[in-house]
Scaffold this active site. Structure first.
Site, PDB file in Angstrom:
ATOM      1  N   ASP A 285       0.851  -1.175   0.000  1.00 14.39           N
ATOM      2  CA  ASP A 285       0.000   0.000   0.000  1.00 14.39           C
ATOM      3  C   ASP A 285       0.895   1.235   0.000  1.00 14.39           C
ATOM      4  O   ASP A 285       1.919   1.267   0.690  1.00 14.39           O
ATOM      5  CB  ASP A 285      -0.892  -0.024   1.245  1.00 14.39           C
ATOM      6  CG  ASP A 285      -1.827   1.160   1.291  1.00 14.39           C
ATOM      7  OD1 ASP A 285      -2.531   1.389   0.304  1.00 14.39           O
ATOM      8  OD2 ASP A 285      -1.845   1.850   2.324  1.00 14.39           O
ATOM      9  N   ARG A 353     -15.900  23.209   2.139  1.00 18.13           N
ATOM     10  CA  ARG A 353     -16.743  24.013   1.254  1.00 18.13           C
ATOM     11  C   ARG A 353     -15.915  25.065   0.520  1.00 18.13           C
ATOM     12  O   ARG A 353     -16.005  25.217  -0.693  1.00 18.13           O
ATOM     13  CB  ARG A 353     -17.859  24.675   2.050  1.00 18.13           C
ATOM     14  CG  ARG A 353     -18.847  25.469   1.189  1.00 18.13           C
ATOM     15  CD  ARG A 353     -19.923  26.093   2.060  1.00 18.13           C
ATOM     16  NE  ARG A 353     -19.353  27.008   3.046  1.00 18.13           N
ATOM     17  CZ  ARG A 353     -19.025  28.291   2.775  1.00 18.13           C
ATOM     18  NH1 ARG A 353     -19.212  28.763   1.554  1.00 18.13           N
ATOM     19  NH2 ARG A 353     -18.537  29.068   3.721  1.00 18.13           N
ATOM     20  N   SER A 357      -7.918  28.147   3.610  1.00 18.08           N
ATOM     21  CA  SER A 357      -7.742  28.630   4.982  1.00 18.08           C
ATOM     22  C   SER A 357      -7.018  29.955   4.879  1.00 18.08           C
ATOM     23  O   SER A 357      -6.465  30.305   3.830  1.00 18.08           O
ATOM     24  CB  SER A 357      -6.925  27.633   5.819  1.00 18.08           C
ATOM     25  OG  SER A 357      -5.612  27.484   5.281  1.00 18.08           O
ATOM     26  N   ASP A 500      -1.787  -1.086   6.153  1.00 18.90           N
ATOM     27  CA  ASP A 500      -2.036  -0.588   7.505  1.00 18.90           C
ATOM     28  C   ASP A 500      -3.469  -0.122   7.718  1.00 18.90           C
ATOM     29  O   ASP A 500      -3.865   0.166   8.845  1.00 18.90           O
ATOM     30  CB  ASP A 500      -1.081   0.570   7.836  1.00 18.90           C
ATOM     31  CG  ASP A 500      -1.225   1.741   6.875  1.00 18.90           C
ATOM     32  OD1 ASP A 500      -1.993   1.620   5.902  1.00 18.90           O
ATOM     33  OD2 ASP A 500      -0.569   2.772   7.096  1.00 18.90           O
ATOM     34  N   ASP A 504      -7.256  -2.246   3.649  1.00 21.03           N
ATOM     35  CA  ASP A 504      -6.265  -3.250   3.259  1.00 21.03           C
ATOM     36  C   ASP A 504      -6.585  -4.624   3.844  1.00 21.03           C
ATOM     37  O   ASP A 504      -5.948  -5.613   3.471  1.00 21.03           O
ATOM     38  CB  ASP A 504      -4.863  -2.844   3.739  1.00 21.03           C
ATOM     39  CG  ASP A 504      -4.375  -1.566   3.086  1.00 21.03           C
ATOM     40  OD1 ASP A 504      -4.669  -1.374   1.897  1.00 21.03           O
ATOM     41  OD2 ASP A 504      -3.711  -0.767   3.768  1.00 21.03           O
TER      42      ASP A 504
END
Length: 664
Positions: A285, A353, A357, A500, A504
């Site tokens: 992964d 939305r 920031s 992890d 998975d």
């Protein structure tokens, strides 16, 4: 030494029966030969169980330290049923009851503060804290555990160092991760692997053949009027059966699991260790395995006419209200973590939305606004203020995206003037150090590496090239991962999977070797058949090496055990018939002193060689990445030829000493 304990080791049981027979014979008809053979046969049984006892003893010593984690503690359990807790606000502020940790059950919610021991295995559902897991992993550096991601799993017995977290219990007492570790390292749940069972069948078949051969010697020798004593027949049988590998076989498997534990990898079965030695394909992964768990800010690209320091300042200020990992990484990149906020500042928090920031504050009577966010969102904000786009910034956004990164654009507006673009922050998945070198090692072992990610193909290709994997699967769903593993397995390949996250878990369960990261979710750790306590995916290389080492060690010692029977045959058989058939003296190639010393020397060597090979069985034969035929040729030359030569030398040396004993 108890016969019922030796039922799992038929070869050693046969040796013990032989020791009983020779002991009885020595009592009925005392002789130096009978006494010496009896003593050394009993020592052979003891030596044969020594390796397994040492291997199990290591596990028990490790388990003793883990039991210190199981002390009963007081837990602050949040009041309310599971349904009530699922539909309430913040859990940390709800009333709690102090209860013993042993009374906790799956679904209970507990609050754990600084300096407190986590009472049970679970997942963090609120908060973030640093946790000391050194008692489990052996690593002194604390780790971060937080809610809402793949680093939410916590282990009972570990200690919270800072802040406060709310944990939902995932396992009942007695079934915790530590309990499973204790049971596994002690070997109480170790089952024989298919390879080991097959080798046992081979050894039993060889033993049956030798029993038949020795049994037929009795009437043949009687016909030749050279019937040997029972003691000699038993000595011949014990020396010919594969006692060496029979004594060391179980220890090799236990030692393989023990070597993994000492590298902070917990194998749920010996079969998983064996399978690791035959792995052809490794699936990893991407997020949290090949790369760090979150994208990180790695560079700032100023717009034309903008000073780098001005971009860095604006990027930092606009990220102070962004509590996402990406926002925190920008602050870390520019070193503004300790930056003091201006008076009267108003933080604009990041939201899904607005996708921005920022920060608003007044400077010299003018409102100063700084924004950072997705390129399209910031461009729309700049356009709404009358600002103009920047072809250079657009080009930087396109370039970063094409390279697999994520661009965040920074802009500012001072007073009534239109907003202007200051530049771009580049975010990227940072590949963990040493990955490319490790994947090169795997390639040398003949293992193909495949990165699995939910990212788009462009990002996936960039990360795959940087990490050095052989192939990748982009935009992968849990079903896609499962299908890929099954496809590889249908092609006759053994597949290992590292992961992890909860997504998975199906792939980890399907893979022949499923290595779950300890930082991952409880679901991932439950699905895999190995858990890496250090959460280092490159550790799989060591897992593969240990698996190959286990298989090579077993093959090498089996080769040695069978080969050294030849020397013992040449030592004992001529001694049995030397008087009645003098012509057989030509087989006494070692020129041993007497028939009695020859038999004794072979029995003594048969016992001592087990002791000599115990360290090799526990440590394992050294593995070097090479093709299978190269390894086979090396083992045949070293352990096959060695198994022929060493006994000739050893038996002759022992004979020189034994011949000095009166009566032989």
């Amino acid at each position: 030494m108890r016969p019922d304990r030796l039922l799992d080791n038929p070869i050693m049981l046969l040796v013990e029966v032989g020791a009983v027979v020779t002991t009885v014979a020595a009592l009925l008809d005392p002789s130096t030969l009978a006494v010496l053979v009896s003593v050394w046969l009993w020592l052979t049984v003891w030596f044969g169980t020594l390796a397994e006892a040492v291997a199990e003893g290591r596990g028990k010593a490790q388990a003793a330290s883990l039991r210190d984690l199981q002390t009963s503690t007081t837990a602050r359990r949040v009041r309310g049923s599971a349904d009530e807790l699922a539909h309430t606000g913040p859990l940390a502020v709800r009333p709690t009851d102090e209860v013993p940790s042993t009374s906790l059950r799956v679904g209970d919610v507990v609050v754990v503060g600084p300096g407190e021991r986590i009472p049970a295995d679970g997942d963090v559902v609120e908060g973030v804290a640093s946790v000391d897991e050194s008692a489990v992993t052996g690593e002194s550096a604390p780790v971060i555990r937080e809610s809402g991601g793949d680093r939410c799993a916590v282990t009972g017995g570990t200690v919270v160092l800072s802040d406060e977290i709310v944990v939902r219990v995932s396992r009942d007492p007695g079934q915790s991760f530590v309990d499973r570790m204790i049971a596994l390292v002690e070997g109480s749940e170790r089952q024989r692997t298919p390879n080991e069972l097959a080798l046992n069948v081979l050894l039993l078949a060889l033993t049956a053949v030798f029993v038949l051969v020795v049994a037929t010697l009795w009437p043949i020798a009687g016909y030749a009027d050279a019937r040997p004593p029972v003691v000699v027949l038993v000595a011949l049988l014990v020396c010919l059966v594969p006692t060496t590998i029979g004594a060391l076989l179980s220890a090799i498997g236990i030692a393989g699991m023990d070597r993994l534990v000492r590298r902070n990898v917990l194998a749920m079965s010996g079969r998983a260790v064996e399978a690791a030695g035959d792995v052809d394909v490794l699936l990893l992964d991407k997020t949290g395995t090949i790369t760090y768990g979150n994208r990180r800010a790695t560079a700032l690209v100023p717009a034309p006419g903008v000073e780098p320091d001005d971009l860095a300042r604006a990027a930092c200020q606009s990220s102070l209200a962004d509590e996402t990992p990406e926002g925190r990484s920008i602050v870390d990149l520019v070193g503004g973590g300790d930056q003091a906020l201006p008076a009267g500042v108003e933080l604009v928090e990041f939201s899904a939305r607005t996708r921005m920031s920022g920060l608003d504050h007044e400077v010299d009577g003018r409102v100063h606004r700084v924004r950072k966010g997705a390129a399209s969102a910031v461009a729309a904000w700049v356009h709404s203020t009358g600002g103009r786009p920047s072809p250079e910034v657009d080009a930087a956004v396109t370039e970063i995206s094409a390279a697999g990164g994520t661009p965040l654009v920074v802009a500012e507006k001072v007073g009534d003037r239109p907003a202007r673009l200051l530049g771009v922050v580049r975010l990227k998945d940072v590949v963990k150090e040493g990955m490319r070198e490790r994947f090169d090692e795997l390639r040398a072992m003949g293992i193909r590496t495949v990165m699995i990610t939910g990212d788009n193909a462009l990002t996936a290709r960039a990360i795959a090239e940087e990490a050095g994997v052989d192939d990748f699967l982009a935009e992968a769903t849990p079903e896609d991962k499962l299908a890929l593993i099954r496809q590889e397995q249908e092609g006759g390949r053994l597949v290992a999977m590292c992961g992890d996250g909860t997504n998975d878990a199906p792939a980890l369960a399907q893979a022949d070797v499923g290595v779950a990261m300890n930082t991952g979710t409880s679901a991932a750790k439950e699905a895999g058949n190995m858990v890496d306590l250090d959460s280092d995916p490159t550790k799989l290389i060591e897992v593969v090496e240990i698996g190959k080492q286990l298989l090579i060690t077993r093959g090498a010692l089996t080769t040695f055990s069978v080969a050294n029977d030849v020397a013992k045959y040449f030592a004992i058989l001529p001694a049995m018939f030397a008087v009645a058939v003098p012509q057989l003296d030509v087989l006494n190639v070692m020129r041993l002193s007497s028939p009695e010393s020859a038999i004794t020397s072979a029995v003594v060597f048969n016992a001592l060689v087990i002791v000599a090979l115990v360290p090799l069985a526990l440590r394992g034969v050294r593995y070097r990445p090479a093709r299978a035929e190269v390894l086979l040729r090396h083992n045949v030359l070293v352990y096959g030829v060695g198994g022929l030569v060493v006994p000739f030398v050893g038996i002759k040396a022992i004979d020189l000493v034994v011949s000095l004993i009166p009566g032989l």
